[in-house]
Design an enzyme around this catalytic site. Structure first.
Site, PDB file in Angstrom:
ATOM      1  N   CYS A 110     -55.006  17.853 -22.636  1.00 13.51           N
ATOM      2  CA  CYS A 110     -54.837  17.671 -21.196  1.00 13.51           C
ATOM      3  C   CYS A 110     -53.444  18.059 -20.729  1.00 13.51           C
ATOM      4  CB  CYS A 110     -55.140  16.225 -20.835  1.00 13.51           C
ATOM      5  SG  CYS A 110     -54.724  15.772 -19.153  1.00 13.51           S
ATOM      6  N   CYS A 134     -50.247  13.771 -19.370  1.00 13.05           N
ATOM      7  CA  CYS A 134     -49.236  12.880 -19.943  1.00 13.05           C
ATOM      8  C   CYS A 134     -48.543  13.663 -21.047  1.00 13.05           C
ATOM      9  CB  CYS A 134     -49.874  11.660 -20.598  1.00 13.05           C
ATOM     10  SG  CYS A 134     -50.814  10.594 -19.506  1.00 13.05           S
ATOM     11  N   CYS A 175     -59.707   8.492 -17.448  1.00  8.58           N
ATOM     12  CA  CYS A 175     -58.294   8.849 -17.597  1.00  8.58           C
ATOM     13  C   CYS A 175     -57.506   7.552 -17.657  1.00  8.58           C
ATOM     14  CB  CYS A 175     -57.848   9.694 -16.407  1.00  8.58           C
ATOM     15  SG  CYS A 175     -56.069   9.918 -16.330  1.00  8.58           S
ATOM     16  N   GLN A 198     -47.085   7.645  -2.296  1.00 12.26           N
ATOM     17  CA  GLN A 198     -46.694   7.447  -3.699  1.00 12.26           C
ATOM     18  C   GLN A 198     -47.909   7.085  -4.546  1.00 12.26           C
ATOM     19  OE1 GLN A 198     -43.773   7.938  -5.064  1.00 12.26           O
ATOM     20  NE2 GLN A 198     -42.342   8.011  -3.334  1.00 12.26           N
ATOM     21  N   TYR A 221     -37.402  13.383   4.927  1.00 12.49           N
ATOM     22  CA  TYR A 221     -38.567  13.520   4.035  1.00 12.49           C
ATOM     23  C   TYR A 221     -39.356  12.210   4.041  1.00 12.49           C
ATOM     24  CZ  TYR A 221     -35.340  17.085   2.236  1.00 12.49           C
ATOM     25  OH  TYR A 221     -34.446  18.107   2.099  1.00 12.49           O
ATOM     26  N   GLU A 273     -40.168  14.671   8.816  1.00 17.29           N
ATOM     27  CA  GLU A 273     -41.101  15.091   7.775  1.00 17.29           C
ATOM     28  C   GLU A 273     -41.778  16.386   8.222  1.00 17.29           C
ATOM     29  OE1 GLU A 273     -42.722  14.113   4.802  1.00 17.29           O
ATOM     30  OE2 GLU A 273     -44.129  15.708   5.290  1.00 17.29           O
ATOM     31  N   ASP A 299     -35.447  11.537   0.491  1.00 17.55           N
ATOM     32  CA  ASP A 299     -36.459  11.402  -0.581  1.00 17.55           C
ATOM     33  C   ASP A 299     -37.185  12.736  -0.700  1.00 17.55           C
ATOM     34  OD1 ASP A 299     -38.357  10.606  -2.400  1.00 17.55           O
ATOM     35  OD2 ASP A 299     -39.357   9.172  -1.079  1.00 17.55           O
ATOM     36  N   CYS A 315     -37.227  12.423  -7.263  1.00 21.91           N
ATOM     37  CA  CYS A 315     -38.255  12.507  -8.315  1.00 21.91           C
ATOM     38  C   CYS A 315     -37.886  13.581  -9.332  1.00 21.91           C
ATOM     39  CB  CYS A 315     -39.622  12.768  -7.703  1.00 21.91           C
ATOM     40  SG  CYS A 315     -39.698  14.270  -6.730  1.00 21.91           S
TER      41      CYS A 315
HETATM   42  N1  SAH Z   1     -40.464   9.044   1.554  1.00 23.95           N
HETATM   43  C1  SAH Z   1     -41.883   9.256   1.452  1.00 23.95           C
HETATM   44  C2  SAH Z   1     -42.265  10.685   1.048  1.00 23.95           C
HETATM   45  C3  SAH Z   1     -41.538  11.291  -0.102  1.00 23.95           C
HETATM   46  S1  SAH Z   1     -42.258  12.759  -0.778  1.00 23.95           S
HETATM   47  C4  SAH Z   1     -42.517   8.268   0.530  1.00 23.95           C
HETATM   48  O1  SAH Z   1     -41.855   7.617  -0.269  1.00 23.95           O
HETATM   49  O2  SAH Z   1     -43.741   8.104   0.595  1.00 23.95           O
HETATM   50  C5  SAH Z   1     -41.418  14.059   0.005  1.00 23.95           C
HETATM   51  C6  SAH Z   1     -41.924  14.365   1.378  1.00 23.95           C
HETATM   52  O3  SAH Z   1     -41.116  15.441   1.880  1.00 23.95           O
HETATM   53  C7  SAH Z   1     -43.360  14.855   1.477  1.00 23.95           C
HETATM   54  O4  SAH Z   1     -44.028  14.062   2.428  1.00 23.95           O
HETATM   55  C8  SAH Z   1     -43.237  16.308   1.944  1.00 23.95           C
HETATM   56  O5  SAH Z   1     -44.288  16.688   2.813  1.00 23.95           O
HETATM   57  C9  SAH Z   1     -41.925  16.294   2.669  1.00 23.95           C
HETATM   58  N2  SAH Z   1     -41.164  17.566   2.785  1.00 23.95           N
HETATM   59  C10 SAH Z   1     -41.128  18.600   1.922  1.00 23.95           C
HETATM   60  N3  SAH Z   1     -40.216  19.525   2.332  1.00 23.95           N
HETATM   61  C11 SAH Z   1     -39.671  19.048   3.474  1.00 23.95           C
HETATM   62  C12 SAH Z   1     -38.659  19.538   4.354  1.00 23.95           C
HETATM   63  N4  SAH Z   1     -38.040  20.684   4.132  1.00 23.95           N
HETATM   64  N5  SAH Z   1     -38.331  18.789   5.420  1.00 23.95           N
HETATM   65  C13 SAH Z   1     -38.948  17.599   5.662  1.00 23.95           C
HETATM   66  N6  SAH Z   1     -39.905  17.091   4.854  1.00 23.95           N
HETATM   67  C14 SAH Z   1     -40.269  17.793   3.781  1.00 23.95           C
END
Ligand code: SAH
Length: 458
Positions: A84, A87, A166, A290, A319, A340, A388, A415
């Protein structure tokens, strides 16, 4: 500079001690400083390897014999672990994984970010049960002997291997995917074929609200039509009462990107609900949410702690997705602005603010690196700025705007430790100091590693 000859030769055998793990989970051994990557090997192991490939700066080897095993080595519990590739660390005990992830973060901060002596705390892991945590399954559909199979793409191939169970997936999602697969098969729906670009059903996605128990099913199809669609939807909702939303997404393109542009609700609402802490979230098919809700709470609590709000601050959440962190922070801040790129996610974020009676959060659609500089020009600045970003990290234009705007605190949720380290370097050079970093294990048994950094204006 003299170019050194690699100190190993293809097909030769060497005795080595494994020193480290790469970011994709392979063991690293060194001969005179020259790295050799050995799949499935673990730090501290003494092994005999056979060299399988030699490159200028590194080589690959394969374990031939093990003289001494890592104290953290375990038997991977999943029977299809090797095929797979979802993991990568099941052969490492959970305790060993947490040790390795902390080291990975500390190492890249130093190597890529040139950040020395930054406290990197022990990883906050899942102390209760680090299995069955994923709330989302996205499963490719294939055909075998005329029937449909749901599974995964075998590593480095386009072959779909059947998977009914899974170990990191919520059991509900496994059951939902198999039931939907069976119903589609009964109605003669053909699986999409990548090679011929024919057939209909490409992927089935199931998303599960851990607290509410609600499930969304998304059928991702090549064509707008699905034969017997009405009967299929009726049977899905009859067989699976936890399903609150059935959605179709049409992806007509010849691509390995899962989702297409067109999304329509076939039954129920266009979202399901879930809670993180006390806050209720509506989540639609295309929105990021998430995948490990239990650890999400741990992560957001840490972000909130690092933001250290008194109620007087203006906060920008870049983000922001469906506004999860924004709404967490809004309870403790004067005002929160979220930004976002996905419009559906911003619709969800606005709905979520209303749903929770939060009236001090505002949301904007667009690229963070475009919208935040625009806000800054209009006079919107922040005391605390949270980012984020996805794996590729923050855009340089955003980092430069932060440096100009000078929020007292930056909370960086990441991440990908490598881009975190790169971006922290930029902030350090722009007048910020990284105070501490807290890794949080959102993805047990995989190599993925989440971390929150507390960053302050010097
Ligand atoms: N803070 C949120 C999402 C984090 S994931 C949480 O914890 O749930 C990162 C996010 O960034 C995603 O929703 C993605 O759509 C967005 N994203 C990606 N590139 C971006 C950009 N250039 N400007 C704004 N948002 C963006």
């Amino acid at each position: 500079m003299t170019v050194l000859q690699p100190p190993v030769q293809k097909n030769d055998y060497y005795d080595v001690t494994v020193e480290d793990l790469t970011h994709d989970g392979a063991g690293v051994a060194k001969i005179n400083g020259y790295p050799i990557f050995v799949s499935n090997a673990l730090p501290q192991e003494k092994i005999k390897i056979k060299i399988t490939k030699v490159k200028k700066g590194y080589a690959f080897g394969r374990i031939e014999e093990t003289y001494k095993e890592s104290p953290y080595r375990v038997n991977a519990p999943c029977p299809i672990y090797k095929q797979c590739g979802g993991c990568q660390l099941q052969h490492l005990s959970y305790e060993g994984q947490l040790v390795a992830k902390r080291k990975q973060v500390a190492d890249v901060l130093e190597r890529i970010g040139h950040l020395k002596d930054i406290p990197v705390h022990p990883v906050l892991g899942m102390d209760h049960n680090p299995w069955r945590y994923r709330n989302k399954a996205q499963v490719p559909i294939g055909e075998r002997e005329g029937g449909l199979i749901a599974g995964f793409y075998q590593q480095r191939s386009h072959e779909i291997i059947e998977m009914k169970d899974c170990l990191i997936q919520q059991e509900t999602n496994d059951r939902v995917v198999q039931t939907v697969r069976g119903i589609c098969e009964k109605h003669g729906v053909r699986a999409y074929n990548e090679k011929t670009h024919k057939g209909v059903l490409r992927h089935v996605m199931a998303r599960y609200g851990l607290v509410t128990g609600e499930v969304m099913v998304v059928l991702i199809t090549r064509t707008p039509d699905i034969q017997n669609r009405k009967a299929i939807v009726e049977e899905i909702t009859a067989a699976l009462p936890e399903v609150k939303s059935v959605v179709q997404n049409v992806n007509t393109k010849k691509t390995n990107v899962i989702f297409g542009d067109e999304t329509r609700v076939l039954w129920g609402e266009e979202y399901i609900y879930d809670y993180i802490g006390d806050i209720k979230f509506a989540i639609s098919a295309r929105s990021f949410y998430q995948v490990n809700p239990e650890q999400t709470k741990v992560l957001y609590d840490k972000a909130l702690e690092y933001a250290d709000l008194t109620g007087e601050e203006t906060v920008i959440d870049a983000y922001c997705g469906i506004g999860t962190i924004s709404l967490f922070l809004a309870q403790k801040a004067k005002k929160v602005y979220g930004v976002e790129i996905v419009p559906e996610a911003i619709e969800d974020a606005k709905r979520n603010a209303l749903l929770n009676g939060i009236d001090n959060a505002e949301f904007g659609v667009g690229e963070a690196e475009v919208v935040i500089p625009k806000w800054y020009k209009e006079g919107i600045t922040a005391d605390v700025l949270v980012v984020d970003p996805p794996r590729k990290g923050c855009d340089e234009a955003l980092l430069q705007t932060i440096i100009k705007m000078k929020p007292k605190k930056v909370v960086y949720v990441s991440c990908n430790p490598a881009t975190l380290a790169r971006d922290l370097r930029v902030l350090e050079d722009g007048g910020y100091r990284t105070v501490e970093v807290q890794p949080v294990d959102m993805f047990p048994h995989t190599v993925h590693c989440e971390a929150v950094a507390r960053v302050e204006l010097k």
